[in-house]
Scaffold this motif. Structure first.
Motif, PDB file in Angstrom:
ATOM      1  N   MET A 201      -2.947 -16.591 -66.347  1.00 40.48           N
ATOM      2  CA  MET A 201      -3.462 -16.312 -65.008  1.00 40.48           C
ATOM      3  C   MET A 201      -3.928 -17.562 -64.269  1.00 40.48           C
ATOM      4  O   MET A 201      -4.657 -17.477 -63.281  1.00 40.48           O
ATOM      5  N   GLY A 202      -3.536 -18.698 -64.749  1.00 37.12           N
ATOM      6  CA  GLY A 202      -3.903 -19.949 -64.097  1.00 37.12           C
ATOM      7  C   GLY A 202      -3.316 -21.098 -64.888  1.00 37.12           C
ATOM      8  O   GLY A 202      -2.446 -20.908 -65.744  1.00 37.12           O
ATOM      9  N   ALA A 203      -3.795 -22.288 -64.637  1.00 38.69           N
ATOM     10  CA  ALA A 203      -3.251 -23.467 -65.304  1.00 38.69           C
ATOM     11  C   ALA A 203      -4.298 -24.575 -65.319  1.00 38.69           C
ATOM     12  O   ALA A 203      -5.210 -24.597 -64.483  1.00 38.69           O
ATOM     13  N   ARG A 204      -4.148 -25.463 -66.274  1.00 42.17           N
ATOM     14  CA  ARG A 204      -4.980 -26.665 -66.228  1.00 42.17           C
ATOM     15  C   ARG A 204      -4.507 -27.556 -65.082  1.00 42.17           C
ATOM     16  O   ARG A 204      -3.332 -27.568 -64.723  1.00 42.17           O
ATOM     17  N   GLY A 205      -5.441 -28.272 -64.509  1.00 37.25           N
ATOM     18  CA  GLY A 205      -5.082 -29.266 -63.510  1.00 37.25           C
ATOM     19  C   GLY A 205      -4.630 -30.541 -64.191  1.00 37.25           C
ATOM     20  O   GLY A 205      -4.763 -30.711 -65.408  1.00 37.25           O
ATOM     21  N   GLY A 206      -4.092 -31.457 -63.418  1.00 37.22           N
ATOM     22  CA  GLY A 206      -3.639 -32.722 -63.981  1.00 37.22           C
ATOM     23  C   GLY A 206      -3.840 -33.861 -63.008  1.00 37.22           C
ATOM     24  O   GLY A 206      -3.679 -33.695 -61.795  1.00 37.22           O
ATOM     25  N   LEU A 207      -4.214 -35.008 -63.524  1.00 40.92           N
ATOM     26  CA  LEU A 207      -4.367 -36.214 -62.713  1.00 40.92           C
ATOM     27  C   LEU A 207      -3.857 -37.400 -63.513  1.00 40.92           C
ATOM     28  O   LEU A 207      -4.279 -37.616 -64.658  1.00 40.92           O
ATOM     29  N   CYS A 327      -2.091 -43.282 -67.787  1.00 41.80           N
ATOM     30  CA  CYS A 327      -2.933 -42.268 -68.430  1.00 41.80           C
ATOM     31  C   CYS A 327      -2.895 -40.955 -67.652  1.00 41.80           C
ATOM     32  O   CYS A 327      -2.490 -40.909 -66.480  1.00 41.80           O
ATOM     33  N   GLN A 328      -3.365 -39.911 -68.327  1.00 49.03           N
ATOM     34  CA  GLN A 328      -3.391 -38.599 -67.680  1.00 49.03           C
ATOM     35  C   GLN A 328      -4.540 -37.780 -68.248  1.00 49.03           C
ATOM     36  O   GLN A 328      -4.789 -37.789 -69.459  1.00 49.03           O
ATOM     37  N   LEU A 329      -5.224 -37.077 -67.354  1.00 51.95           N
ATOM     38  CA  LEU A 329      -6.222 -36.096 -67.767  1.00 51.95           C
ATOM     39  C   LEU A 329      -5.737 -34.717 -67.348  1.00 51.95           C
ATOM     40  O   LEU A 329      -5.457 -34.471 -66.176  1.00 51.95           O
ATOM     41  N   ARG A 330      -5.582 -33.834 -68.332  1.00 50.75           N
ATOM     42  CA  ARG A 330      -5.356 -32.415 -68.053  1.00 50.75           C
ATOM     43  C   ARG A 330      -6.731 -31.754 -68.113  1.00 50.75           C
ATOM     44  O   ARG A 330      -7.444 -31.888 -69.101  1.00 50.75           O
ATOM     45  N   ASP A 336     -14.812 -31.190 -61.857  1.00 51.78           N
ATOM     46  CA  ASP A 336     -14.685 -31.524 -60.435  1.00 51.78           C
ATOM     47  C   ASP A 336     -13.592 -32.564 -60.264  1.00 51.78           C
ATOM     48  O   ASP A 336     -13.764 -33.720 -60.677  1.00 51.78           O
ATOM     49  N   PRO A 337     -12.441 -32.203 -59.668  1.00 52.65           N
ATOM     50  CA  PRO A 337     -11.350 -33.172 -59.563  1.00 52.65           C
ATOM     51  C   PRO A 337     -11.704 -34.382 -58.716  1.00 52.65           C
ATOM     52  O   PRO A 337     -11.154 -35.465 -58.933  1.00 52.65           O
ATOM     53  N   GLU A 338     -12.632 -34.216 -57.767  1.00 45.54           N
ATOM     54  CA  GLU A 338     -13.029 -35.339 -56.912  1.00 45.54           C
ATOM     55  C   GLU A 338     -13.864 -36.366 -57.664  1.00 45.54           C
ATOM     56  O   GLU A 338     -14.020 -37.499 -57.212  1.00 45.54           O
ATOM     57  N   GLN A 339     -14.400 -35.969 -58.813  1.00 44.91           N
ATOM     58  CA  GLN A 339     -15.266 -36.863 -59.579  1.00 44.91           C
ATOM     59  C   GLN A 339     -14.619 -37.422 -60.843  1.00 44.91           C
ATOM     60  O   GLN A 339     -15.253 -38.169 -61.584  1.00 44.91           O
ATOM     61  N   ILE A 340     -13.355 -37.070 -61.084  1.00 43.06           N
ATOM     62  CA  ILE A 340     -12.714 -37.532 -62.317  1.00 43.06           C
ATOM     63  C   ILE A 340     -12.654 -39.052 -62.378  1.00 43.06           C
ATOM     64  O   ILE A 340     -13.086 -39.677 -63.362  1.00 43.06           O
ATOM     65  N   LEU A 341     -12.109 -39.683 -61.351  1.00 42.67           N
ATOM     66  CA  LEU A 341     -11.980 -41.142 -61.373  1.00 42.67           C
ATOM     67  C   LEU A 341     -13.296 -41.855 -61.080  1.00 42.67           C
ATOM     68  O   LEU A 341     -13.586 -42.881 -61.720  1.00 42.67           O
ATOM     69  N   GLY A 364       1.515 -36.294 -56.269  1.00 45.41           N
ATOM     70  CA  GLY A 364       0.451 -35.315 -56.318  1.00 45.41           C
ATOM     71  C   GLY A 364       0.452 -34.551 -57.629  1.00 45.41           C
ATOM     72  O   GLY A 364       1.420 -34.558 -58.377  1.00 45.41           O
ATOM     73  N   PHE A 365      -0.657 -33.904 -57.911  1.00 41.06           N
ATOM     74  CA  PHE A 365      -0.731 -33.043 -59.079  1.00 41.06           C
ATOM     75  C   PHE A 365      -1.466 -31.786 -58.690  1.00 41.06           C
ATOM     76  O   PHE A 365      -1.899 -31.624 -57.556  1.00 41.06           O
ATOM     77  N   PHE A 366      -1.622 -30.878 -59.609  1.00 39.08           N
ATOM     78  CA  PHE A 366      -2.143 -29.564 -59.295  1.00 39.08           C
ATOM     79  C   PHE A 366      -3.584 -29.414 -59.777  1.00 39.08           C
ATOM     80  O   PHE A 366      -3.983 -30.009 -60.777  1.00 39.08           O
ATOM     81  N   GLU A 367      -4.350 -28.581 -59.080  1.00 37.53           N
ATOM     82  CA  GLU A 367      -5.729 -28.328 -59.471  1.00 37.53           C
ATOM     83  C   GLU A 367      -5.787 -27.217 -60.507  1.00 37.53           C
ATOM     84  O   GLU A 367      -4.866 -26.419 -60.652  1.00 37.53           O
ATOM     85  N   ALA A 368      -6.912 -27.154 -61.221  1.00 39.53           N
ATOM     86  CA  ALA A 368      -7.096 -26.149 -62.263  1.00 39.53           C
ATOM     87  C   ALA A 368      -7.437 -24.796 -61.642  1.00 39.53           C
ATOM     88  O   ALA A 368      -8.178 -24.709 -60.669  1.00 39.53           O
ATOM     89  N   THR A 369      -6.900 -23.730 -62.232  1.00 46.25           N
ATOM     90  CA  THR A 369      -7.182 -22.364 -61.793  1.00 46.25           C
ATOM     91  C   THR A 369      -7.316 -21.460 -63.007  1.00 46.25           C
ATOM     92  O   THR A 369      -6.789 -21.756 -64.086  1.00 46.25           O
ATOM     93  N   ARG A 370      -7.979 -20.335 -62.798  1.00 44.79           N
ATOM     94  CA  ARG A 370      -8.166 -19.379 -63.900  1.00 44.79           C
ATOM     95  C   ARG A 370      -8.563 -18.039 -63.303  1.00 44.79           C
ATOM     96  O   ARG A 370      -9.327 -17.972 -62.332  1.00 44.79           O
ATOM     97  N   LEU A 371      -8.023 -16.937 -63.848  1.00 40.77           N
ATOM     98  CA  LEU A 371      -8.386 -15.588 -63.446  1.00 40.77           C
ATOM     99  C   LEU A 371      -8.875 -14.847 -64.685  1.00 40.77           C
ATOM    100  O   LEU A 371      -8.320 -15.002 -65.778  1.00 40.77           O
ATOM    101  N   SER A 372      -9.901 -14.036 -64.526  1.00 41.61           N
ATOM    102  CA  SER A 372     -10.482 -13.317 -65.659  1.00 41.61           C
ATOM    103  C   SER A 372      -9.455 -12.397 -66.313  1.00 41.61           C
ATOM    104  O   SER A 372      -8.722 -11.671 -65.623  1.00 41.61           O
TER     105      SER A 372
END
Length: 471
Positions: A201-207, A327-330, A336-341, A364-372
């Motif tokens: 129902m969602g995905a990890r984000g990546g940077l 490098c990559q962070l999943r 907070d994606p704005e605070q990763i770097l 670009g990369f995708f943000e993290a999402t999740r549904l219950s």
């Protein structure tokens, strides 16, 4: 006709050879979105391969340019039987990663479908051509069986997912009415086990980013200058070691999520993380206190994708001037994606590595999402898949990989349910990409059953306004 007859029509499409023929035709399109010269092929895939299929099923289609110049074309289609009926939005991407033809095993070619036993080889067989082909065929089976769907369907097929879907968010924002729906039901990614359906129902984000140590102009003789000149590779290696310890546990405080709550742990408790084929999971790698499933789906992971210093293929007796690590962070929801770097910058500075430069990638990369897992649409789809296959699917709050689910969950505010039609050993993004024929047959039946059910009854408490969590 009945539900079982709709499932039989979907199976006949496979068993009669039409599925394999249709997939072979899609694979021939060299839709490598990383290559600018392939732009005409991206459009041709939509207008010649997909649009006629949808229009034959009663869809009204439109071709769009992405708002971002780097993005490929986008095809939308809609079949509206009654505005009062539920509306399903579905998604796929027709672009693929580079073919890498020279690296494929002898007898295989990325843009020719090759059958070997239960495997069908070709670029896009797993990611993502086969997945939207299966969903289109399942819709056709229900239409043939019932004469109508009993719900509305909207399609979005894009051609730049493999380069980060540039412009897709802006397109969704501008086309909210065109894409309005009650739920997203789409397919991408792998099953956890080939023989058992999976939902996520969602995905990890990546940077992705580069870490660079650049000390001077040119390399210098290691005999004359050894012990006098700082070695950029050693400095970079120690900087990486302060990001993760010797077993890969993340040391940057802001990169350690707090969102692995009790309900998420319960959902992950019995999930497998490998289908039994190579590579095997390294049990002594990653966060020590977590299970493998928690590490893959509920936690962040840092990886060094590539690293260079000097000339690795032809080393000389010289101290290099520069070292670089890609490098990559999943990351999961709660980071907070704005605070990763910025947090990485603070961490490196605190450990004495202010000379290590951080450079973000243009892609670009995708943000993290999740549904219950308790969302009504999730439970509804789970019941449908169980009725078709006779066993409960694996249910993931989010995929370990990344995809543009933030567009649908965040921009459009939809509950999102993904049903993948590949498997973990498919060589996705690598040479010898393939899909398993038994998985395709099972997926055709699964989706025909789900679409039949949606046309019969949907959950009254579906909560279309309940959004997924986003990072």
């Amino acid at each position: 006709m009945s539900r079982e007859q709709a499932l039989g029509l979907a199976a006949a499409y496979f068993e009669g050879g039409q599925f394999q023929s249709d997939l072979a035709a899609l694979v021939t399109y060299k839709t490598e979105s990383q290559k600018p010269e392939q732009a005409p092929e991206l459009k041709r895939y939509l207008t010649q391969a997909i649009q006629p299929k949808l229009e034959a099923l009663g869809f009204t289609c439109a071709l769009h340019s992405a708002p971002d110049a780097q993005g490929g074309p986008i095809l939308t289609g809609a079949r509206i039987e009654d505005p009062a009926l539920p509306t399903i939005l579905t998604y796929g991407h027709g672009d693929v990663v580079r073919g890498q033809a020279a690296q494929w095993r002898e007898g295989l070619h990325p843009f020719e479908l090759t059958e070997e036993g239960e495997r069908l080889y070709g670029r896009g067989t797993a990611d993502n051509k086969v997945q939207h082909l299966i969903n289109i065929a399942a819709i056709e089976a229900v239409l043939e069986a019932r004469g109508k769907l009993g719900f509305n369907v909207k399609f979005l097929i894009e051609m730049s997912e493999e380069i980060g879907s540039p412009g897709l968010s802006e397109f969704a924002e501008a086309e909210r009415e065109r894409l309005s729906a009650d739920v997203l039901i789409a397919s991408d990614g792998p099953r956890l086990r080939p023989e058992r359906a999976t939902m996520f129902m969602g995905a990890r984000g990546g940077l992705s980013f580069d870490l660079t140590v650049d000390l001077r102009e040119g390399a210098h003789h290691s005999g004359n200058w050894g012990g006098l000149l700082a070695d950029p590779a050693m400095i970079l290696s120690h900087a990486l070691a302060c990001i993760c310890d010797a077993r890969g546990q993340i040391q940057v405080p802001e990169w350690r999520p707090t969102s692995l709550t009790g309900d998420i742990r319960a959902a992950l408790r019995d999930l497998p993380v490998s289908e039994g084929s190579d590579p095997k999971v390294d049990e002594d790698w990653g966060e020590e206190e977590l299970t493998p499933a928690e590490r893959a789906y509920g936690w962040n992971s840092f990886a060094v994708l590539a690293m260079t210093s000097g000339v690795p293929e032809a080393p000389v007796n010289a101290i290099s001037a520069k070292a670089r690590a890609t490098c990559q962070l999943r990351y999961v929801v709660g980071t907070d994606p704005e605070q990763i770097l910025p947090s990485l910058r603070r961490h490196l500075n605190a450990h004495g590595f202010s000379g290590v430069h951080i450079t973000t990638h243009e892609r670009g990369f995708f943000e993290a999402t999740r549904l219950s897992p308790d969302h009504p649409w999730v439970r509804y789809v789970e019941r449908s898949l169980t009725a078709t296959t006779g066993q409960k699917p694996h249910v993931l709050p989010n995929l370990a990989g990344s995809l543009p689910n933030d567009v649908f969950a965040g921009v459009l505010g939809l509950p999102t349910v993904w049903i993948p039609h590949s498997y973990l050993g498919c060589s996705q993004h690598a040479p010898d990409e393939h899909v398993l024929k038994p998985v395709c047959l099972d997926a055709l039946r699964v989706m025909a059953g789900l679409f039949w059910d949606i046309g019969t009854e949907v959950p009254a408490d579906s909560g279309a306004g309940q959004q997924a969590e986003t990072a």
